[in-house]
Write a protein that holds these residues in place. Structure first.
Motif, PDB file in Angstrom:
ATOM      1  N   LEU A 240       0.810  -1.212   0.000  1.00 51.55           N
ATOM      2  CA  LEU A 240       0.000   0.000   0.000  1.00 51.55           C
ATOM      3  C   LEU A 240       0.846   1.266   0.000  1.00 51.55           C
ATOM      4  CD1 LEU A 240      -2.732  -1.074   2.566  1.00 51.55           C
ATOM      5  CD2 LEU A 240      -2.758  -1.304   0.084  1.00 51.55           C
ATOM      6  N   ARG A 241       2.082   1.153  -0.439  1.00 54.85           N
ATOM      7  CA  ARG A 241       2.984   2.306  -0.363  1.00 54.85           C
ATOM      8  C   ARG A 241       2.477   3.491  -1.172  1.00 54.85           C
ATOM      9  NH1 ARG A 241       5.763  -1.444  -3.538  1.00 54.85           N
ATOM     10  NH2 ARG A 241       6.802  -2.189  -1.662  1.00 54.85           N
ATOM     11  N   THR A 242       1.731   3.239  -2.252  1.00 48.88           N
ATOM     12  CA  THR A 242       1.240   4.345  -3.072  1.00 48.88           C
ATOM     13  C   THR A 242      -0.021   4.976  -2.504  1.00 48.88           C
ATOM     14  OG1 THR A 242      -0.070   2.841  -4.457  1.00 48.88           O
ATOM     15  CG2 THR A 242       2.194   3.319  -5.157  1.00 48.88           C
ATOM     16  N   MET A 243      -0.568   4.388  -1.440  1.00 46.36           N
ATOM     17  CA  MET A 243      -1.821   4.885  -0.895  1.00 46.36           C
ATOM     18  C   MET A 243      -1.686   5.429   0.522  1.00 46.36           C
ATOM     19  SD  MET A 243      -4.412   1.917  -2.184  1.00 46.36           S
ATOM     20  CE  MET A 243      -5.809   2.878  -1.648  1.00 46.36           C
ATOM     21  N   VAL A 244      -0.632   5.047   1.214  1.00 48.71           N
ATOM     22  CA  VAL A 244      -0.479   5.438   2.611  1.00 48.71           C
ATOM     23  C   VAL A 244       0.172   6.811   2.702  1.00 48.71           C
ATOM     24  CG1 VAL A 244       0.711   4.890   4.767  1.00 48.71           C
ATOM     25  CG2 VAL A 244      -0.350   3.072   3.446  1.00 48.71           C
ATOM     26  N   LEU A 245      -0.388   7.663   3.538  1.00 52.79           N
ATOM     27  CA  LEU A 245       0.256   8.935   3.846  1.00 52.79           C
ATOM     28  C   LEU A 245       1.221   8.690   5.003  1.00 52.79           C
ATOM     29  CD1 LEU A 245      -2.436  11.752   3.735  1.00 52.79           C
ATOM     30  CD2 LEU A 245      -0.304  11.669   2.488  1.00 52.79           C
ATOM     31  N   PRO A 246       2.527   8.754   4.782  1.00 53.64           N
ATOM     32  CA  PRO A 246       3.484   8.507   5.859  1.00 53.64           C
ATOM     33  C   PRO A 246       3.372   9.574   6.947  1.00 53.64           C
ATOM     34  CG  PRO A 246       4.543   8.437   3.697  1.00 53.64           C
ATOM     35  CD  PRO A 246       3.179   9.004   3.492  1.00 53.64           C
ATOM     36  N   PRO A 247       3.827   9.270   8.149  1.00 53.64           N
ATOM     37  CA  PRO A 247       3.768  10.252   9.240  1.00 53.64           C
ATOM     38  C   PRO A 247       4.488  11.555   8.914  1.00 53.64           C
ATOM     39  CG  PRO A 247       4.284   8.079  10.093  1.00 53.64           C
ATOM     40  CD  PRO A 247       4.350   7.966   8.610  1.00 53.64           C
ATOM     41  N   ALA A 248       5.528  11.481   8.078  1.00 49.88           N
ATOM     42  CA  ALA A 248       6.270  12.695   7.753  1.00 49.88           C
ATOM     43  C   ALA A 248       5.438  13.696   6.973  1.00 49.88           C
ATOM     44  CB  ALA A 248       7.527  12.336   6.952  1.00 49.88           C
ATOM     45  N   CYS A 249       4.278  13.268   6.459  1.00 52.62           N
ATOM     46  CA  CYS A 249       3.436  14.169   5.675  1.00 52.62           C
ATOM     47  C   CYS A 249       2.370  14.867   6.505  1.00 52.62           C
ATOM     48  CB  CYS A 249       2.740  13.390   4.553  1.00 52.62           C
ATOM     49  SG  CYS A 249       3.870  12.653   3.368  1.00 52.62           S
ATOM     50  N   VAL A 250       2.153  14.394   7.720  1.00 52.25           N
ATOM     51  CA  VAL A 250       1.040  14.897   8.513  1.00 52.25           C
ATOM     52  C   VAL A 250       1.567  15.400   9.850  1.00 52.25           C
ATOM     53  CG1 VAL A 250      -1.232  14.352   9.477  1.00 52.25           C
ATOM     54  CG2 VAL A 250      -0.429  13.169   7.430  1.00 52.25           C
ATOM     55  N   ARG A 251       1.082  16.559  10.277  1.00 48.04           N
ATOM     56  CA  ARG A 251       1.514  17.111  11.565  1.00 48.04           C
ATOM     57  C   ARG A 251       0.298  17.536  12.377  1.00 48.04           C
ATOM     58  NH1 ARG A 251       5.332  22.237  11.561  1.00 48.04           N
ATOM     59  NH2 ARG A 251       3.412  23.199  10.781  1.00 48.04           N
ATOM     60  N   LEU A 252       0.321  17.173  13.645  1.00 52.04           N
ATOM     61  CA  LEU A 252      -0.706  17.593  14.589  1.00 52.04           C
ATOM     62  C   LEU A 252       0.008  18.329  15.706  1.00 52.04           C
ATOM     63  CD1 LEU A 252      -3.688  17.503  15.343  1.00 52.04           C
ATOM     64  CD2 LEU A 252      -3.249  15.393  16.592  1.00 52.04           C
ATOM     65  N   LEU A 253       0.227  19.616  15.493  1.00 57.97           N
ATOM     66  CA  LEU A 253       1.017  20.425  16.424  1.00 57.97           C
ATOM     67  C   LEU A 253       0.070  21.145  17.374  1.00 57.97           C
ATOM     68  CD1 LEU A 253       3.834  21.295  17.237  1.00 57.97           C
ATOM     69  CD2 LEU A 253       3.661  23.183  15.628  1.00 57.97           C
ATOM     70  N   SER A 254      -0.202  20.518  18.492  1.00 58.37           N
ATOM     71  CA  SER A 254      -1.060  21.113  19.508  1.00 58.37           C
ATOM     72  C   SER A 254      -0.675  20.538  20.852  1.00 58.37           C
ATOM     73  CB  SER A 254      -2.538  20.847  19.208  1.00 58.37           C
ATOM     74  OG  SER A 254      -2.782  19.470  19.097  1.00 58.37           O
ATOM     75  N   ARG A 255      -1.152  21.127  21.899  1.00 59.22           N
ATOM     76  CA  ARG A 255      -0.619  20.843  23.224  1.00 59.22           C
ATOM     77  C   ARG A 255      -0.983  19.445  23.711  1.00 59.22           C
ATOM     78  NH1 ARG A 255      -2.047  25.149  27.724  1.00 59.22           N
ATOM     79  NH2 ARG A 255      -4.113  24.259  27.372  1.00 59.22           N
ATOM     80  N   ASN A 256      -2.261  19.183  23.872  1.00 55.64           N
ATOM     81  CA  ASN A 256      -2.689  17.914  24.445  1.00 55.64           C
ATOM     82  C   ASN A 256      -3.544  17.094  23.501  1.00 55.64           C
ATOM     83  OD1 ASN A 256      -1.448  18.108  27.019  1.00 55.64           O
ATOM     84  ND2 ASN A 256      -3.038  19.531  27.696  1.00 55.64           N
ATOM     85  N   PHE A 257      -3.628  17.497  22.227  1.00 46.47           N
ATOM     86  CA  PHE A 257      -4.365  16.701  21.262  1.00 46.47           C
ATOM     87  C   PHE A 257      -3.466  15.602  20.706  1.00 46.47           C
ATOM     88  CE2 PHE A 257      -7.105  20.584  20.536  1.00 46.47           C
ATOM     89  CZ  PHE A 257      -8.208  20.026  21.170  1.00 46.47           C
ATOM     90  N   SER A 258      -4.073  14.460  20.430  1.00 46.09           N
ATOM     91  CA  SER A 258      -3.363  13.344  19.809  1.00 46.09           C
ATOM     92  C   SER A 258      -4.224  12.815  18.680  1.00 46.09           C
ATOM     93  CB  SER A 258      -3.086  12.238  20.835  1.00 46.09           C
ATOM     94  OG  SER A 258      -4.302  11.626  21.249  1.00 46.09           O
ATOM     95  N   LYS A 259      -3.774  11.748  18.043  1.00 45.20           N
ATOM     96  CA  LYS A 259      -4.556  11.196  16.948  1.00 45.20           C
ATOM     97  C   LYS A 259      -5.874  10.616  17.435  1.00 45.20           C
ATOM     98  CE  LYS A 259      -2.258   6.669  16.989  1.00 45.20           C
ATOM     99  NZ  LYS A 259      -1.239   6.972  17.983  1.00 45.20           N
TER     100      LYS A 259
END
Length: 914
Positions: A240-259
């Motif tokens: 699924l390498r062509t379909m997966v968004l790797p972690p390096a592409c997504v950022r959740l920059l907030s204090r206490n929020f997580s996925k």
């Protein structure tokens, strides 16, 4: 001052971490280890580079001893049966092994696993469920009772073991803290699917008897824990390498929020795990409101607390010890109950008098005190002596100095951490000043850095900036006083001081549809008191009743998130999801987007144009939840053009070689994604239907009070008459008793029953409607149903138009801009079509149709039935064609291939038919 670093191969449990077969350093544990630290010797003699083999045993942190076996037992390394009466057992985590296999064990003990996590990431535990033949990742025992499962990394744990689980979930996004620039396998131990084969030796690596074998949660590679050391550490994301968004592409920059806040996961309503915990040595669970099982006459059961926090909440663990056990033995058993393997000489047991057990956390001056090896008031006998309380709290003895690990919060340092000796005079500022030269930042001033305290909880990773004047030794003692378990999960980072501009995108759903932006703003302001200047509305999805709020303050975003979850508007509860930011596109031409059932793709497509995967409202990168539409896009740079889509897994049309419409076939989501990746792109017409109910001719059956005109969209087919009537009867039966419609077999039976009821009925539909095609009147034959079809598939895959050639009509296609009009004479005719014995009656082909209904008539569009009042129905093409995905014809794969194998760990919904 001494400095030390972990081996770069440690932390095989964490996301983006190396393989489990690599050697790991033994962490400095307790006062005994501090005494071994000295200039020029020991682990503090210098900085160890990643990959160096440290001294010590190959199995990190285990407390192995030879035991006598009294029942059939299997090895947790090779999963083979242990013949004979002797085995090797870890007293802390219950790892069992052959004596010959001990030297090959690389799996770390639960007691040291938190210290081996490279990037702490919290888990997303769903509601409790029954998981057959699965094992707990903490205590390694079977999951007999309802257990918890992480919806992201498939970690299985007992509810009472959740507080001791590592924060080693799969990293789906960056958060600005220790973000990796390379992506390694994310190994998860055990609970593999039956028949799984090792990627290296090709032998079976799964076991239904013990927690054995490992699997990468990204690419699906499976292997023996020993064989995994031979595999390349970098993960390529597999098929699924062509379909997966790797972690390096997504950022959740907030204090206490997580996925966790980006998923719609139903959290368990049960009490917080830890209420009742399994004790060691086979003792019974205990906790608030629970009775401790009566021990054997030669043993005594004791309640053990690990600090003020557990005393205040009355959360304890139970140990069973001999009545005449020495205090050293009792203390060691108490430490093992909390997975603590530090030197017992650094701890003592304090008795809790009965009045103090119910919530008084001030235990500084409690009765009897038992320290490691000596008792202060009753010689060397343990708590099993006469008149000794049954509840005890473990206390850490005061320390005049301590070795503290400091982790760098940036990339490419060359070391995992450095170790410093802190004294009563050491502050956060002095520690930063000492650490910078060891990390190659000696030329930079300490005023540009700060010290972070990170609590790596299994459910949430919390970060706190320490004040420059904070005394580190006192801070460590305060943490231990609160909870020894929290101390083992606490880590300190040195990070750059950066002025981060807070910005959180909050998706709010469940609002009334059809309102204007001003009306949504007023509605939310009235319900939640939005703070002007901090909250703005960036996107509005009126048809779905949803908006996106951009919040410029972390505290305000957290307040709104919690408030939305407890707010209802017009008796409908609201939903809140945090939208992450996307930094860049992954390499490759395609990516997958996912939307909920029956939802328009507008929010996801908007998100895709921003450069993200479809998190609205279900999915974060790297995941797939069943029952959602899947879209695949072709991208140029940062823009998306003509995304192709299909419904999966329960609604993909037969024309696209998808699943049958009546029900879900239960296909594994991994297989669905493979089908999406390999699918062919096709074009498909879309149509609009104008429903204009009005007085039709003034004759019998006419109406005076006309309904307002309405426009709906059609993709597959539109039925008028008998087929719509059957669908309507089925829909009404399901509305009356929805609990009975849980299997495809039952659904088909209901269709058969309502069809039999219509056998003797004939209304003569051709006398009740009029049809115009391209503004030309068309005479209808004697029929009971009129069907407009856009796809060569109808009624569970039947070919209603037929395959016979006809010079009067063109060969149907989904993208030819034409609809085919077919008639059926009744229920028997419909059954013959579905059985492949006949086809429908070909009536017309065209791009513009006008149907006049002389009476109220059942109508259905793409499976949604209703009774349409007399009037007109105008069907015409709707703008540009849409891009769809058609499942490619492919050769059957061999079963059990490692890259295709996925864990079947999710409990089946009640009544689900496979």
């Amino acid at each position: 001052m001494a400095a030390a670093a972990e081996s770069g191969a440690r932390a095989w449990l964490s996301g983006g971490s190396p393989r489990p077969g690599s050697p790991t350093s033994s962490p400095e544990l307790g006062a005994g280890s501090r005494s071994r630290l000295g200039p020029g010797s020991g682990p503090g003699s210098g900085i160890e580079r990643p990959g160096a083999r440290p001294p010590g045993p190959s199995a990190p942190g285990h407390s192995f001893r030879k035991v006598t076996l009294t029942k059939p037992t299997f090895c947790h390394l090779c999963s083979d049966f242990i013949w004979g009466l002797a085995g090797i057992l870890c007293d802390v985590c219950n790892f069992m092994s052959h004596e010959k296999c001990v030297k090959h064990v690389k799996t770390p003990c639960t007691s040291v696993a938190p210290s081996l996590v490279r990037v702490p990431v919290a888990h997303c535990f769903g509601p409790r469920g029954h998981y057959k033949r699965k094992f707990c990742a903490v205590c390694r025992k079977g999951l007999e009772a309802p257990a918890l499962r992480c919806e992201v990394c498939e970690l299985h744990v007992h509810p009472e073991c959740v507080p001791f689980a590592c924060s080693d979930c799969r990293q789906c996004h960056l958060d600005g803290h220790r973000d990796p620039d390379t992506h390694h396998h994310h190994w998860r131990e055990g609970n593999l699917s039956s028949g799984a084969r090792c990627e290296f030796c090709r032998k079976t690596c799964s076991s239904s008897d013990v927690l054995a074998g490992v699997r990468c949660e990204w690419c699906g590679v499976q292997a023996h824990s020993v064989c995994s050391a031979v595999l390349t550490p970098e993960c390529t994301f597999g098929r699924l390498r062509t379909m997966v968004l790797p972690p390096a592409c997504v950022r959740l920059l907030s204090r206490n929020f997580s996925k966790m806040h980006c998923f719609r996961i139903s959290e368990s309503a049960a009490p917080e795990p830890g209420d009742g915990d399994d004790g060691v040595d086979g003792s019974a669970p205990a906790g608030p409101g629970k009775e401790v099982a009566a021990p054997e006459s030669s043993k005594q059961t004791l309640k053990i607390f690990d600090g003020n926090d557990t005393v205040q909440r009355n959360h304890f663990r139970v140990i069973s010890v001999p009545r005449l056990a020495r205090s050293q033995e009792v203390l060691e058993a108490a430490l093992r109950a909390y997975y603590i393997t530090e030197d017992p000489q650094a701890f003592q047991l304090q008795a809790l008098p009965p009045p103090t057990q119910a919530g008084d956390a001030d235990t500084e001056a409690l009765g009897k005190v038992w320290s490691g090896g000596t008792a202060e008031d009753e010689g060397s006998r343990g708590p099993g002596s006469r008149d000794v309380p049954e509840a005890w709290v473990i206390r850490a003895l005061p320390r005049t100095q301590e070795v503290l690990k400091i982790y760098p919060a940036w990339l490419k340092v060359g070391v995992a951490y450095v170790s410093l000796r802190v004294t009563p005079q050491s502050t956060a500022q002095t520690v930063v000043l000492e650490v910078l030269p060891l990390l190659g930042r000696q030329d930079e001033g300490p005023e540009g850095f700060q010290l972070l305290e990170v609590l790596m909880g299994s459910r949430q990773v919390q970060r706190m900036v320490l004040a420059d004047e904070e005394l580190l030794l006192g801070r460590l003692q305060a943490i231990r006083q609160t909870s020894l378990r929290q101390m083992s999960q606490t880590r300190f980072y040195v990070a750059e001081r950066r002025a981060v501009a807070p910005r959180v995108s909050l998706f709010v759903g469940g609002l009334p549809p059809g309102l204007s932006p001003q009306e949504y703003s007023s509605l939310l302001d009235e319900a939640m008191s939005l703070k002007a200047g901090l909250v703005s509305m960036s996107h509005v999805y009126s048809s779905q009743g949803a908006v996106v709020l951009d919040v410029a303050c972390f505290a305000e975003a957290e307040r709104l998130y919690m408030l939305v979850r407890d707010t209802a508007v017009h008796s409908r509860p609201l939903t809140a999801l945090v939208l992450p930011d996307v930094l860049r596109r992954p390499q490759g031409p395609r990516s997958a987007l996912q939307f909920p059932e029956a939802a328009e793709p507008a929010p996801g497509l908007r998100a895709d144009q921003r450069g993200a995967s479809a998190w609205v409202p279900h999915v974060l990168p790297g995941t797939l939840l069943p029952g959602a539409g899947v879209w695949r896009g072709w991208h140029r740079g940062l823009g998306a053009r003509h995304p192709g889509g299909g419904a999966a897994p329960s609604g993909l049309p037969r024309a696209c070689r998808g699943h049958p419409a009546p029900g879900h076939s239960g296909e594994d989501p991994f297989s669905v994604l493979l089908s999406v990746d390999e699918a062919d792109a096709v074009l498909m017409d879309r149509w609009t239907i104008l429903l204009d109910a009005q007085e039709a001719g003034g004759g019998e059956g006419s109406v005076v009070d006309a309904e307002p005109p309405k426009i709906i969209h059609m993709s597959n087919y539109c039925g008028i008459g008998i087929d719509a009537e059957l669908s309507l009867d089925f829909h009404q039966a399901r509305e009356e008793e929805p609990g009975k419609f849980t299997s495809r077999l039952h659904n088909k039976g209901v269709y058969v029953r309502v069809g039999l009821q219509k056998l003797s009925q004939a209304r003569g539909l051709h006398r009740e409607i009029r049809l115009q095609v391209e503004q030309q009147e068309v005479e209808l034959p004697s029929i009971e149903g009129l069907i407009f079809i856009n796809i060569p598939s109808w009624g569970s895959g039947a070919d209603l138009w037929g395959s016979d050639s006809d010079s009067k009509f063109e060969k149907p296609r989904m993208d030819d801009g034409l609809l085919e009009v077919v008639g059926v004479t009744g229920v028997v005719h419909m059954g013959q079509v579905q059985g492949g014995l006949r086809s429908g009656i070909r009536i017309a082909q065209g791009s513009y149709f006008r149907v006049t209904l002389l009476k109220a008539t059942p109508v259905q569009v793409d499976g949604e039935p209703w009774v349409q009042a007399p009037g007109h129905m105008i069907i015409s093409a709707a703008g540009p064609k849409v891009h769809m995905l058609r499942k490619a014809k492919q050769k059957p794969r061999k079963a059990g291939t490692p890259r295709d194998a996925r864990v079947d760990g999710e409990p089946a919904p009640e009544g689900d038919s496979k």
